[in-house]
Design a protein around this motif. Structure first.
Motif, mmCIF file in Angstrom:
data_model
loop_
_atom_site.group_PDB
_atom_site.id
_atom_site.type_symbol
_atom_site.label_atom_id
_atom_site.label_comp_id
_atom_site.label_asym_id
_atom_site.label_seq_id
_atom_site.Cartn_x
_atom_site.Cartn_y
_atom_site.Cartn_z
ATOM 1 N N VAL A 1 0.826 -1.210 0.000
ATOM 2 C CA VAL A 1 0.000 0.000 0.000
ATOM 3 C C VAL A 1 0.863 1.264 0.000
ATOM 4 O O VAL A 1 0.497 2.257 -0.632
ATOM 5 N N GLU A 2 2.007 1.220 0.652
ATOM 6 C CA GLU A 2 2.898 2.395 0.632
ATOM 7 C C GLU A 2 3.369 2.683 -0.790
ATOM 8 O O GLU A 2 3.427 3.837 -1.212
ATOM 9 N N GLN A 3 3.707 1.629 -1.531
ATOM 10 C CA GLN A 3 4.128 1.822 -2.929
ATOM 11 C C GLN A 3 2.952 2.297 -3.779
ATOM 12 O O GLN A 3 3.120 3.127 -4.674
ATOM 13 N N TRP A 4 1.761 1.772 -3.515
ATOM 14 C CA TRP A 4 0.571 2.217 -4.239
ATOM 15 C C TRP A 4 0.357 3.713 -4.025
ATOM 16 O O TRP A 4 0.100 4.456 -4.972
ATOM 17 N N ASP A 5 0.463 4.147 -2.769
ATOM 18 C CA ASP A 5 0.303 5.574 -2.465
ATOM 19 C C ASP A 5 1.361 6.400 -3.186
ATOM 20 O O ASP A 5 1.067 7.465 -3.721
ATOM 21 N N GLU A 6 2.593 5.888 -3.212
ATOM 22 C CA GLU A 6 3.665 6.585 -3.928
ATOM 23 C C GLU A 6 3.339 6.672 -5.417
ATOM 24 O O GLU A 6 3.515 7.725 -6.041
ATOM 25 N N CYS A 7 2.854 5.583 -5.979
ATOM 26 C CA CYS A 7 2.480 5.584 -7.401
ATOM 27 C C CYS A 7 1.392 6.621 -7.681
ATOM 28 O O CYS A 7 1.456 7.335 -8.685
ATOM 29 N N GLN A 8 0.413 6.698 -6.806
ATOM 30 C CA GLN A 8 -0.684 7.643 -7.041
ATOM 31 C C GLN A 8 -0.218 9.095 -6.984
ATOM 32 O O GLN A 8 -0.851 9.959 -7.592
ATOM 33 N N ARG A 9 0.862 9.358 -6.290
ATOM 34 C CA ARG A 9 1.405 10.721 -6.244
ATOM 35 C C ARG A 9 2.232 11.065 -7.490
ATOM 36 O O ARG A 9 2.551 12.216 -7.729
ATOM 37 N N CYS A 10 2.572 10.069 -8.269
ATOM 38 C CA CYS A 10 3.403 10.274 -9.460
ATOM 39 C C CYS A 10 2.604 11.020 -10.529
ATOM 40 O O CYS A 10 1.435 10.710 -10.777
ATOM 41 N N PRO A 11 3.226 11.984 -11.200
ATOM 42 C CA PRO A 11 2.506 12.746 -12.223
ATOM 43 C C PRO A 11 2.087 11.929 -13.451
ATOM 44 O O PRO A 11 1.209 12.342 -14.191
ATOM 45 N N VAL A 12 2.684 10.765 -13.662
ATOM 46 C CA VAL A 12 2.306 9.937 -14.819
ATOM 47 C C VAL A 12 1.542 8.684 -14.394
ATOM 48 O O VAL A 12 1.471 7.705 -15.138
ATOM 49 N N PHE A 13 0.939 8.716 -13.202
ATOM 50 C CA PHE A 13 0.233 7.544 -12.683
ATOM 51 C C PHE A 13 -0.805 7.004 -13.660
ATOM 52 O O PHE A 13 -0.848 5.803 -13.928
ATOM 53 N N ASP A 14 -1.653 7.858 -14.190
ATOM 54 C CA ASP A 14 -2.721 7.381 -15.083
ATOM 55 C C ASP A 14 -2.162 6.659 -16.298
ATOM 56 O O ASP A 14 -2.651 5.597 -16.683
ATOM 57 N N HIS A 15 -1.123 7.212 -16.893
ATOM 58 C CA HIS A 15 -0.520 6.583 -18.068
ATOM 59 C C HIS A 15 0.156 5.269 -17.685
ATOM 60 O O HIS A 15 0.068 4.271 -18.410
ATOM 61 N N CYS A 16 0.824 5.264 -16.554
ATOM 62 C CA CYS A 16 1.499 4.056 -16.067
ATOM 63 C C CYS A 16 0.477 2.954 -15.797
ATOM 64 O O CYS A 16 0.667 1.802 -16.206
ATOM 65 N N TYR A 17 -0.597 3.302 -15.117
ATOM 66 C CA TYR A 17 -1.624 2.316 -14.787
ATOM 67 C C TYR A 17 -2.231 1.731 -16.065
ATOM 68 O O TYR A 17 -2.427 0.510 -16.173
ATOM 69 N N LYS A 18 -2.496 2.570 -17.038
ATOM 70 C CA LYS A 18 -3.052 2.083 -18.309
ATOM 71 C C LYS A 18 -2.074 1.128 -18.996
ATOM 72 O O LYS A 18 -2.486 0.098 -19.554
ATOM 73 N N LEU A 19 -0.798 1.463 -18.974
ATOM 74 C CA LEU A 19 0.202 0.583 -19.568
ATOM 75 C C LEU A 19 0.255 -0.746 -18.816
ATOM 76 O O LEU A 19 0.303 -1.819 -19.436
ATOM 77 N N CYS A 20 0.227 -0.700 -17.488
ATOM 78 C CA CYS A 20 0.232 -1.927 -16.684
ATOM 79 C C CYS A 20 -0.956 -2.810 -17.034
ATOM 80 O O CYS A 20 -0.811 -4.032 -17.191
ATOM 81 N N MET A 21 -2.134 -2.224 -17.139
ATOM 82 C CA MET A 21 -3.330 -3.007 -17.453
ATOM 83 C C MET A 21 -3.262 -3.574 -18.873
ATOM 84 O O MET A 21 -3.707 -4.712 -19.110
ATOM 85 N N ALA A 22 -2.713 -2.825 -19.806
ATOM 86 C CA ALA A 22 -2.551 -3.328 -21.169
ATOM 87 C C ALA A 22 -1.595 -4.516 -21.188
ATOM 88 O O ALA A 22 -1.838 -5.520 -21.873
ATOM 89 N N LYS A 23 -0.506 -4.432 -20.409
ATOM 90 C CA LYS A 23 0.438 -5.546 -20.332
ATOM 91 C C LYS A 23 -0.235 -6.781 -19.737
ATOM 92 O O LYS A 23 -0.043 -7.896 -20.227
ATOM 93 N N VAL A 24 -1.029 -6.607 -18.683
ATOM 94 C CA VAL A 24 -1.741 -7.734 -18.064
ATOM 95 C C VAL A 24 -2.687 -8.370 -19.078
ATOM 96 O O VAL A 24 -2.756 -9.610 -19.185
ATOM 97 N N ALA A 25 -3.399 -7.574 -19.821
ATOM 98 C CA ALA A 25 -4.334 -8.105 -20.830
ATOM 99 C C ALA A 25 -3.581 -8.890 -21.900
ATOM 100 O O ALA A 25 -3.987 -10.000 -22.262
ATOM 101 N N LEU A 26 -2.497 -8.351 -22.391
ATOM 102 C CA LEU A 26 -1.727 -9.037 -23.431
ATOM 103 C C LEU A 26 -1.079 -10.320 -22.893
ATOM 104 O O LEU A 26 -1.100 -11.359 -23.561
ATOM 105 N N GLU A 27 -0.539 -10.264 -21.683
ATOM 106 C CA GLU A 27 0.041 -11.462 -21.073
ATOM 107 C C GLU A 27 -1.006 -12.554 -20.928
ATOM 108 O O GLU A 27 -0.733 -13.725 -21.145
ATOM 109 N N SER A 28 -2.231 -12.175 -20.584
ATOM 110 C CA SER A 28 -3.319 -13.129 -20.442
ATOM 111 C C SER A 28 -3.641 -13.809 -21.779
ATOM 112 O O SER A 28 -3.842 -15.017 -21.834
ATOM 113 N N VAL A 29 -3.655 -13.036 -22.837
ATOM 114 C CA VAL A 29 -3.926 -13.588 -24.169
ATOM 115 C C VAL A 29 -2.820 -14.540 -24.572
ATOM 116 O O VAL A 29 -3.085 -15.636 -25.082
ATOM 117 N N VAL A 30 -1.573 -14.162 -24.315
ATOM 118 C CA VAL A 30 -0.437 -15.016 -24.689
ATOM 119 C C VAL A 30 -0.474 -16.319 -23.900
ATOM 120 O O VAL A 30 -0.271 -17.408 -24.466
#
Length: 86
Positions: free
Chosen positions: A54-83
């Protein structure tokens, strides 16, 4: 960090789903996956769990590129699932 740079952890909230290993923590910046394979059990894993830092999550949410990072993470999870399942 300028407008064109990303932090080193960009896109790394989750562990790589294609390289998960048994009997060791599979760490991302925020989430860790544990897969336990015990001798004598059927093929597969006897226990699975996900931990959240949770401490790292809070740190991530304070990051100015959090939204873009989160979207990239979710895209990677989706692609990994397909593979894995395709």
């Amino acid at each position: 960090m300028n407008d064109h740079a990303h932090p080193d952890c960009f896109g790394e909230m989750f562990p790589n789903g294609l390289r998960l290993q048994a009997n060791r923590p599979n760490r991302g910046k925020v989430f860790t996956v544990n897969l336990t394979k015990e001798a004598g059990f059927y093929p597969g894993f006897s226990r699975r769990s996900v931990e959240t830092d949770v401490e790292q999550w809070d740190e991530c949410q304070r990051c100015p590129v959090f939204d873009h990072c989160y979207k990239l993470c979710m895209a990677k999870v989706a692609l990994e699932s397909v593979v894995q399942n395709g």
